[in-house]
Design a protein around this motif. Structure first.
Motif, mmCIF file in Angstrom:
data_model
loop_
_atom_site.group_PDB
_atom_site.id
_atom_site.type_symbol
_atom_site.label_atom_id
_atom_site.label_comp_id
_atom_site.label_asym_id
_atom_site.label_seq_id
_atom_site.Cartn_x
_atom_site.Cartn_y
_atom_site.Cartn_z
ATOM 1 N N ASP A 487 2.143 14.065 7.843
ATOM 2 C CA ASP A 487 1.790 12.579 8.338
ATOM 3 C C ASP A 487 0.997 12.798 7.020
ATOM 4 O OD1 ASP A 487 0.279 10.237 9.000
ATOM 5 O OD2 ASP A 487 -1.159 11.845 10.155
ATOM 6 N N LEU A 488 1.426 11.620 5.998
ATOM 7 C CA LEU A 488 1.407 10.969 4.418
ATOM 8 C C LEU A 488 1.047 9.762 5.278
ATOM 9 C CD1 LEU A 488 3.500 12.948 2.385
ATOM 10 C CD2 LEU A 488 1.223 13.228 2.826
ATOM 11 N N SER A 489 0.312 8.742 6.502
ATOM 12 C CA SER A 489 0.051 7.297 5.914
ATOM 13 C C SER A 489 -0.927 7.409 5.570
ATOM 14 C CB SER A 489 -0.087 7.613 7.443
ATOM 15 O OG SER A 489 -1.405 8.078 8.554
ATOM 16 N N TYR A 490 -0.937 6.799 4.892
ATOM 17 C CA TYR A 490 -1.429 5.801 3.501
ATOM 18 C C TYR A 490 -1.518 4.433 3.469
ATOM 19 C CZ TYR A 490 1.675 5.134 0.175
ATOM 20 O OH TYR A 490 2.919 5.334 -0.062
ATOM 21 N N SER A 491 -3.470 3.657 2.861
ATOM 22 C CA SER A 491 -3.749 2.280 2.928
ATOM 23 C C SER A 491 -4.774 2.531 1.161
ATOM 24 C CB SER A 491 -4.535 1.969 3.941
ATOM 25 O OG SER A 491 -5.008 0.715 3.054
ATOM 26 N N ILE A 492 -3.169 1.219 0.106
ATOM 27 C CA ILE A 492 -4.092 1.778 -1.417
ATOM 28 C C ILE A 492 -4.148 0.465 -1.231
ATOM 29 C CG2 ILE A 492 -3.400 3.724 -1.369
ATOM 30 C CD1 ILE A 492 -0.934 3.855 -3.468
ATOM 31 N N SER A 493 -4.924 -0.077 -2.816
ATOM 32 C CA SER A 493 -4.491 -1.363 -3.168
ATOM 33 C C SER A 493 -3.710 -2.085 -3.720
ATOM 34 C CB SER A 493 -5.940 -1.404 -3.825
ATOM 35 O OG SER A 493 -6.035 -0.247 -5.220
ATOM 36 N N ASP A 494 -3.058 -2.962 -4.696
ATOM 37 C CA ASP A 494 -2.045 -3.081 -5.016
ATOM 38 C C ASP A 494 -2.200 -2.563 -6.550
ATOM 39 O OD1 ASP A 494 -0.835 -4.246 -2.827
ATOM 40 O OD2 ASP A 494 -1.674 -6.585 -4.254
ATOM 41 N N GLU A 495 -2.709 -2.560 -7.236
ATOM 42 C CA GLU A 495 -3.411 -2.025 -8.483
ATOM 43 C C GLU A 495 -3.426 -0.170 -8.375
ATOM 44 O OE1 GLU A 495 -5.471 -4.407 -6.944
ATOM 45 O OE2 GLU A 495 -5.758 -5.689 -7.730
ATOM 46 N N GLU A 496 -3.576 -0.040 -7.368
ATOM 47 C CA GLU A 496 -3.488 1.249 -7.575
ATOM 48 C C GLU A 496 -2.114 1.776 -6.813
ATOM 49 O OE1 GLU A 496 -7.454 2.756 -4.718
ATOM 50 O OE2 GLU A 496 -5.807 2.307 -3.762
ATOM 51 N N GLU A 497 -1.403 1.066 -6.578
ATOM 52 C CA GLU A 497 -0.145 1.625 -6.114
ATOM 53 C C GLU A 497 0.697 1.314 -7.292
ATOM 54 O OE1 GLU A 497 3.633 -0.402 -3.418
ATOM 55 O OE2 GLU A 497 1.615 -0.594 -3.018
ATOM 56 N N MET A 499 -0.584 1.559 -11.044
ATOM 57 C CA MET A 499 -1.005 2.347 -11.399
ATOM 58 C C MET A 499 -0.564 3.721 -11.022
ATOM 59 S SD MET A 499 -2.851 5.584 -11.212
ATOM 60 C CE MET A 499 -4.343 5.578 -10.358
ATOM 61 N N LEU A 500 -0.282 4.402 -9.934
ATOM 62 C CA LEU A 500 0.590 5.538 -9.308
ATOM 63 C C LEU A 500 1.694 5.424 -9.583
ATOM 64 C CD1 LEU A 500 -0.726 6.511 -5.875
ATOM 65 C CD2 LEU A 500 -1.378 7.735 -7.478
ATOM 66 N N ASP A 501 2.867 3.936 -9.118
ATOM 67 C CA ASP A 501 4.182 3.966 -9.894
ATOM 68 C C ASP A 501 4.431 4.420 -11.939
ATOM 69 O OD1 ASP A 501 5.064 3.463 -7.668
ATOM 70 O OD2 ASP A 501 4.980 0.723 -7.928
ATOM 71 N N SER A 502 2.857 4.459 -12.555
ATOM 72 C CA SER A 502 3.166 3.499 -13.920
ATOM 73 C C SER A 502 3.277 5.350 -14.653
ATOM 74 C CB SER A 502 2.901 3.163 -14.613
ATOM 75 O OG SER A 502 1.655 3.866 -14.335
ATOM 76 N N LEU A 503 2.742 6.791 -13.399
ATOM 77 C CA LEU A 503 2.975 7.855 -13.662
ATOM 78 C C LEU A 503 3.734 8.754 -14.274
ATOM 79 C CD1 LEU A 503 -0.880 8.320 -11.788
ATOM 80 C CD2 LEU A 503 -0.080 8.083 -14.256
ATOM 81 N N SER A 504 4.204 10.061 -13.989
ATOM 82 C CA SER A 504 5.000 10.411 -14.241
ATOM 83 C C SER A 504 4.662 11.828 -13.337
ATOM 84 C CB SER A 504 5.081 11.171 -15.729
ATOM 85 O OG SER A 504 3.755 11.814 -16.179
ATOM 86 N N SER A 505 5.497 12.234 -13.262
ATOM 87 C CA SER A 505 5.265 13.772 -12.203
ATOM 88 C C SER A 505 4.877 14.280 -12.399
ATOM 89 C CB SER A 505 6.982 14.760 -11.983
ATOM 90 O OG SER A 505 7.083 15.300 -13.154
ATOM 91 N N ASN A 506 3.869 15.154 -13.411
ATOM 92 C CA ASN A 506 3.078 16.237 -13.938
ATOM 93 C C ASN A 506 2.066 15.120 -13.589
ATOM 94 O OD1 ASN A 506 4.475 18.055 -15.087
ATOM 95 N ND2 ASN A 506 5.287 17.335 -16.924
ATOM 96 N N ALA A 527 -0.915 8.989 -1.175
ATOM 97 C CA ALA A 527 0.521 8.091 -1.867
ATOM 98 C C ALA A 527 0.297 9.132 -3.145
ATOM 99 C CB ALA A 527 -0.456 7.076 -2.449
ATOM 100 N N ALA A 528 0.268 9.977 -3.581
ATOM 101 C CA ALA A 528 0.871 10.907 -4.760
ATOM 102 C C ALA A 528 1.813 11.779 -4.153
ATOM 103 C CB ALA A 528 -0.372 11.362 -5.997
ATOM 104 N N ILE A 529 1.457 12.599 -3.658
ATOM 105 C CA ILE A 529 2.190 13.733 -2.563
ATOM 106 C C ILE A 529 3.926 12.649 -1.841
ATOM 107 C CG2 ILE A 529 2.725 15.210 -0.976
ATOM 108 C CD1 ILE A 529 -0.351 15.755 -1.070
ATOM 109 N N SER A 530 3.636 11.528 -1.270
ATOM 110 C CA SER A 530 4.360 10.889 -1.206
ATOM 111 C C SER A 530 5.540 11.045 -3.084
ATOM 112 C CB SER A 530 4.546 10.122 -0.586
ATOM 113 O OG SER A 530 4.797 9.290 -0.026
ATOM 114 N N ARG A 531 5.160 10.400 -3.173
ATOM 115 C CA ARG A 531 5.773 9.923 -4.382
ATOM 116 C C ARG A 531 6.963 10.901 -5.085
ATOM 117 N NH1 ARG A 531 2.859 5.491 -3.577
ATOM 118 N NH2 ARG A 531 3.911 3.736 -4.667
#
Length: 552
Positions: A487-497, A499-506, A527-531
């Motif tokens: 169960d990885l349901s989450y709610s984040i803002s556009d800025e946080e999303e 930011m996570l998209d720009s990060l590498s796996s490490n 959201a990070a675990i899901s990615r």
């Protein structure tokens, strides 16, 4: 369709005739090596040698014919499959059974012909072969001396040697000779020597044998009965003794004479059936007579007729114990007589057991010979239904793999039959079962292969084997936790999303581990675990690497 039938039929027949001729030639060569000692050095004409081989050939058909059918079936239908001719037939709606139709009629005809051949031709050839071989042996008895067995030389001598050696086998070791005398039945003269030498030439009409270090025994014939009971004999020692045997009368043997005609190999099914009936009746009769003979001995005779000794006079009546009615010296004699009778009975029973064993073996051979005539024809049909679908399955023709597979199958089929027949000779199994055992074993294989070839399947399902082997030898593994199943349901803002998209796996792993220190919420962590899960990194990987130590 008739054109296709003719094509398959003639292809099969041409291959069959080629293989049959080659195998027959090989087996005839093997026969030449087997009987070369009987043919060499006898000044035989070429037509006699040719006749010898010709009479030996029919008995080879029992091996050559089934093997030829098996190899031809594998090679012919293997070539069709390898060249995609079967694929073309099946694309037009022609099944394997339909393609085999013309050849099936030929094989059935071949099976019937092989039965008639085994019933009429082979027995007649065996009569000619055995008699010709026997007559050739009589022409040059000097060449017929074989080690380890008695050899009849002429009409007056029987010779046995333990060993032959030398460049021409002219030296003999441990020679025993039985010499017959005219007017007397039996062997009354025996010559025993440690060594011997054949000093006459092969072409000489006289067999000259020089014996060394031996004894000459002869039983002396007496006219008076009292002197005969003494069994007199004469014995003389010799250092060298030369024995000359006149063979001139044996040089003109009739090679076409037929003195041997009563063995089981020389009979058809009618003669075999009557012989089996006669042997069975005689066997039962002999066993019944022998049984009744000893059953009648179980009832003891009256005491007063058991032994004519001195019964105790003071006994007013006969005692229940038989020996108590006699004096001590008579008891000893009675026991000695009983002991002698028991020993004789045991010896008689042992001899009878040996005779019955020989009778059983002879009867089994006759029954096996009868069934083999039917087995030959049926085995040709059966081996075709093994070889044809097998060739279609392996999809390989030519002289490589099909020859190997065919020879292995036939050797298995043949050796099973040999072992079963050897067991039947000592009555371990029934002669009927022994004759048909290899056929019974091969029949399910023919049905199975025909079914697999008809349904376009392999010999076995190869896809099952790797899975089974993996399960058998694989090490037990820990069950991995799939992130997508959590169960990885989450709610984040556009800025946080973003930011996570720009990060590498490490960097995402660092967010998972240090989300509190970085000021991120639990939803950002999820959201990070899901990615990471979409990148193939499971929750177990995060735990193993130390990025995830608590629960969600």
């Amino acid at each position: 369709m008739k054109i296709l039938d003719r094509y398959i039929f003639f292809t099969f027949v041409k291959t069959f005739l080629s293989i049959f001729s080659i195998l027959m030639f090989i087996f005839v060569l093997q026969s030449v090596w087997l009987y070369i000692q009987e043919l060499a050095g006898r000044d035989l004409d070429f037509d006699v040698i040719l006749k010898f081989l010709l009479f030996a050939m029919p008995s080879l058909v029992t091996l050559v014919l089934p093997l030829s059918v098996l190899l031809t079936s594998i090679m012919t239908f293997g070539n069709f499959a390898e060249n995609y001719e079967f694929a073309a037939m099946k694309s037009t709606g022609i099944s394997l059974q339909r393609a085999m139709k013309s050849v099936i009629f030929f094989i059935i005809f071949l099976g019937i012909a092989s039965f008639l051949f085994a019933n009429y031709v082979i027995p007649a050839s065996q009569v000619e072969f055995r008699n010709l071989r026997n007559n050739i042996g009589k022409m040059k008895p000097a060449m017929l001396i074989r080690s380890g067995q008695f050899n009849e030389i002429g009409d007056d001598f029987n010779m046995r040697v333990a060993e032959k050696y030398g460049d021409r086998d002219q030296y003999l070791r441990d020679v025993v000779i039985h010499q017959k005398e005219k007017g007397r039945l039996g062997n009354y003269t025996v010559i025993v020597a440690k060594e011997g030498e054949l000093i006459s030439s092969i072409d000489s009409p006289t067999l000259s044998l020089q014996l060394k270090e031996g004894n000459y025994y002869t039983e002396v014939q007496k006219k008076k009965t009292k002197e005969k009971l003494k069994e007199p004999f004469a014995k003389s020692y010799f250092e060298t003794y030369t024995l000359n045997i006149d063979l001139s009368a044996l040089g003109n043997e009739d090679l076409d004479a037929r003195d041997i005609n009563n063995t089981y190999q020389m009979m058809d099914i009618v003669l075999l059936d009557s012989s089996i009936t006669a042997l069975s009746e005689r066997f039962v009769e002999d066993r019944t007579k022998f049984t009744n003979k000893y059953v009648s001995r179980i009832k003891p005779p009256p005491v007063d007729t058991l032994y004519q000794g001195n019964v105790k006079q003071q006994s007013a009546e006969i005692k229940e114990a038989i020996l108590d009615n006699y004096e001590i010296k008579d008891r000893v004699r009675i026991l000695e007589i009983a002991k002698s009778n028991i020993s004789n009975t045991i010896a008689d029973i042992e001899n009878r057991k040996k005779i019955l064993k020989i009778d059983v073996k002879r009867l089994s051979k006759f029954e096996i010979s009868l069934h083999e005539k039917y087995v030959l024809g049926f085995s040709c049909i059966l081996l075709f239904f093994v070889g044809a679908p097998l060739g279609a399955i392996i999809r390989k023709g030519g002289l490589g793999l099909p020859i190997v597979i065919g020879v292995v199958l036939f050797l298995t089929f043949h050796f099973i039959g040999i072992f079963a027949k050897n067991s039947a000779e000592d009555n371990s199994i029934s002669p009927f079962i022994a004759s048909w055992l290899s056929t019974f074993i091969l029949f399910p294989l023919g049905v199975y292969l025909t079914y697999r070839a008809t349904t376009d399947q392999g010999i076995f399902d190869v896809d099952i084997m790797p899975t089974f082997i993996k399960k058998l030898f694989a090490r037990p593994k820990k069950k991995a936790i799939n992130i997508d199943a959590l169960d990885l349901s989450y709610s984040i803002s556009d800025e946080e999303e973003k930011m996570l998209d720009s990060l590498s796996s490490n960097q995402l792993k660092d967010v998972v581990k240090n989300y509190k220190e970085s000021g991120h919420s639990t939803d950002v962590r999820k959201a990070a675990i899901s990615r990471l899960g979409k990148l193939g990194i499971t929750l177990d990987n995060l735990k193993t690497q130390g990025y995830f130590t608590d629960n969600l």
